[in-house]
Write an enzyme that holds these catalytic residues in place. Structure first.
Site, PDB file in Angstrom:
ATOM      1  N   ASN A   9      -1.895   0.318   6.348  1.00 54.42           N
ATOM      2  CA  ASN A   9      -3.549  -0.187   6.967  1.00 54.42           C
ATOM      3  C   ASN A   9      -3.782  -1.268   6.627  1.00 54.42           C
ATOM      4  O   ASN A   9      -4.315  -1.614   6.101  1.00 54.42           O
ATOM      5  CB  ASN A   9      -4.104   1.325   6.015  1.00 54.42           C
ATOM      6  CG  ASN A   9      -5.372   1.100   6.428  1.00 54.42           C
ATOM      7  OD1 ASN A   9      -5.806   1.477   6.953  1.00 54.42           O
ATOM      8  ND2 ASN A   9      -6.347   1.778   5.947  1.00 54.42           N
ATOM      9  N   LYS A  11      -6.007  -1.850   7.991  1.00 50.28           N
ATOM     10  CA  LYS A  11      -8.250  -2.132   8.092  1.00 50.28           C
ATOM     11  C   LYS A  11      -8.186  -3.009   9.921  1.00 50.28           C
ATOM     12  O   LYS A  11      -8.103  -3.595  10.381  1.00 50.28           O
ATOM     13  CB  LYS A  11      -8.140  -2.618   6.639  1.00 50.28           C
ATOM     14  CG  LYS A  11      -7.716  -1.018   5.967  1.00 50.28           C
ATOM     15  CD  LYS A  11      -8.652  -1.559   4.921  1.00 50.28           C
ATOM     16  CE  LYS A  11      -7.540  -0.938   3.363  1.00 50.28           C
ATOM     17  NZ  LYS A  11      -8.575  -0.250   2.559  1.00 50.28           N
ATOM     18  N   HIS A  95     -10.244   8.596   6.145  1.00 46.23           N
ATOM     19  CA  HIS A  95      -9.551   7.439   5.149  1.00 46.23           C
ATOM     20  C   HIS A  95     -10.941   7.409   5.171  1.00 46.23           C
ATOM     21  O   HIS A  95     -11.647   7.614   5.324  1.00 46.23           O
ATOM     22  CB  HIS A  95      -9.464   6.206   6.429  1.00 46.23           C
ATOM     23  CG  HIS A  95      -8.554   5.237   4.797  1.00 46.23           C
ATOM     24  ND1 HIS A  95      -9.386   4.440   4.728  1.00 46.23           N
ATOM     25  CD2 HIS A  95      -8.293   4.786   4.236  1.00 46.23           C
ATOM     26  CE1 HIS A  95      -9.834   3.666   3.442  1.00 46.23           C
ATOM     27  NE2 HIS A  95      -8.227   3.336   3.867  1.00 46.23           N
ATOM     28  N   GLU A  97     -13.088   4.893   3.690  1.00 50.46           N
ATOM     29  CA  GLU A  97     -14.096   4.237   3.763  1.00 50.46           C
ATOM     30  C   GLU A  97     -13.726   4.489   5.348  1.00 50.46           C
ATOM     31  O   GLU A  97     -15.831   4.421   5.564  1.00 50.46           O
ATOM     32  CB  GLU A  97     -13.073   2.810   4.526  1.00 50.46           C
ATOM     33  CG  GLU A  97     -12.403   2.103   3.635  1.00 50.46           C
ATOM     34  CD  GLU A  97     -11.052   1.268   3.442  1.00 50.46           C
ATOM     35  OE1 GLU A  97     -10.971   0.496   4.696  1.00 50.46           O
ATOM     36  OE2 GLU A  97     -10.665   0.830   2.433  1.00 50.46           O
ATOM     37  N   GLU A 165      -4.944   9.264  -1.208  1.00 52.45           N
ATOM     38  CA  GLU A 165      -6.013   8.318  -2.267  1.00 52.45           C
ATOM     39  C   GLU A 165      -7.033   7.946  -3.168  1.00 52.45           C
ATOM     40  O   GLU A 165      -7.712   7.901  -2.389  1.00 52.45           O
ATOM     41  CB  GLU A 165      -5.974   6.814  -1.020  1.00 52.45           C
ATOM     42  CG  GLU A 165      -4.903   7.421  -0.154  1.00 52.45           C
ATOM     43  CD  GLU A 165      -5.205   6.045   0.854  1.00 52.45           C
ATOM     44  OE1 GLU A 165      -4.516   4.771   0.558  1.00 52.45           O
ATOM     45  OE2 GLU A 165      -5.836   5.654   1.935  1.00 52.45           O
ATOM     46  N   GLY A 171      -8.173  -0.699  -3.068  1.00 55.68           N
ATOM     47  CA  GLY A 171      -8.206  -2.208  -3.071  1.00 55.68           C
ATOM     48  C   GLY A 171      -9.229  -2.516  -3.932  1.00 55.68           C
ATOM     49  O   GLY A 171      -9.528  -3.712  -4.797  1.00 55.68           O
ATOM     50  N   SER A 208      -3.818   0.275  -4.175  1.00 58.28           N
ATOM     51  CA  SER A 208      -3.304  -0.454  -4.630  1.00 58.28           C
ATOM     52  C   SER A 208      -1.584  -0.733  -5.282  1.00 58.28           C
ATOM     53  O   SER A 208      -1.269  -1.333  -6.212  1.00 58.28           O
ATOM     54  CB  SER A 208      -4.021  -0.955  -5.964  1.00 58.28           C
ATOM     55  OG  SER A 208      -5.603  -1.083  -6.326  1.00 58.28           O
ATOM     56  N   GLY A 229      -2.620  -0.614   1.603  1.00 57.30           N
ATOM     57  CA  GLY A 229      -3.694  -1.521   2.326  1.00 57.30           C
ATOM     58  C   GLY A 229      -3.445  -2.923   2.087  1.00 57.30           C
ATOM     59  O   GLY A 229      -2.236  -3.557   2.972  1.00 57.30           O
TER      60      GLY A 229
END
Ligand code: PGA
Length: 243
Positions: A9, A11, A95, A97, A165, A171, A208, A229
């Site tokens: 991903n 982003k 996701h 976010e 997740e 992150g 992570s 990510g």
């Protein structure tokens, strides 16, 4: 053993030039007989260049989001139909976010899932709890609510993927413990089967993941692969996770 699935991903990172360089490097270091399934979720603005870069390889790519309708007066949105026309095979949905920054609801994500499947694209649903929810013992309930809304909307006979997740692990460098991942994946597997979903639906872990922790996470029986990510932005580090 079932093939593991590794998804990147990116982003809001990399433009077409940078992604071309990445794919050139990545393809040059790939082993000849690649057993793993790999999907790159690239920014929508890079999808055409990604399609060219990945031509002739088994690596798939997709969009990080789409709208719940394919066309119309929806300024700034991404059409799943166009994503398909460009040659993508999958779309990432829900996701954290998208859920937290852009306030996407379970029903909205579920409607997108239905549309994505109707176009014969592979939906990858992200679910997971915040730190506060985990501390209040709500992890299972949160995952269940997000999952059930989606499962009610899609065709369970068609392919789909779940990525668990934990929001607090994305992150942050704080990876969930092996026990937390194992427990939650087992709960998710039970929910999928209870609702008539296939036991073959892959459940990926994300949050992570790095070359340093990927092997022990992948050894957990219910972990079908990863959604990565930060560590997917560099060819060597992502490949180490995949191999
Ligand atoms: P991370 O992101 O690997 O950088 O934690 C995972 C994700 O957001 O999908």
């Amino acid at each position: 053993m079932k093939q593991k699935l590794f998804a990147a991903n990116w982003k809001l990172n990399k433009g077409p030039k940078e992604s071309n360089i990445f794919f050139k490097d990545f393809i040059s270091i790939l082993p000849n007989e690649l057993q793993q399934q790999i999907i790159f979720f690239v920014p929508a603005t890079n999808m055409e260049s990604t399609a060219k870069s990945l031509e002739g390889t088994k690596i798939r790519f997709g969009a990080q989001n789409c709208y719940s309708q394919v066309s119309g007066a929806f300024t700034g949105e991404i059409s799943a139909q166009v994503v398909k026309e460009i040659g993508a095979q999958s779309i990432l949905l829900g996701h954290s976010e998208r859920r937290h920054i852009f306030k996407e609801t379970d029903d909205f994500v579920a409607a997108k899932g239905k549309l994505v499947q109707s176009l014969n694209l592979l939906p990858m649903l992200c679910i997971g709890e915040t730190l506060e929810e985990r501390e209040r013992g709500k992890t299972e309930k949160v995952c269940e609510t997000q999952l059930m809304a989606f499962m009610k909307s899609i065709d369970l006979r068609k392919e789909w993927v779940v990525a668990y997740e934990p929001v607090w692990a994305i992150g942050t460098g704080k990876v969930a413990s092996l026990l937390q991942v194992s427990e939650t994946h087992t709960q998710i597997r039970k929910m999928i089967e209870r609702e008539g979903g296939s036991p073959q639906v892959p459940i990926l872990y994300g949050g992570s993941v790095k070359p340093e922790n990927s092997k022990e996470l992948l050894a957990i029986p219910e972990v079908g692969g990863f959604l990565v990510g930060g560590a997917s932005l560099e060819p060597q580090s992502f490949l180490k996770i995949c191999l």
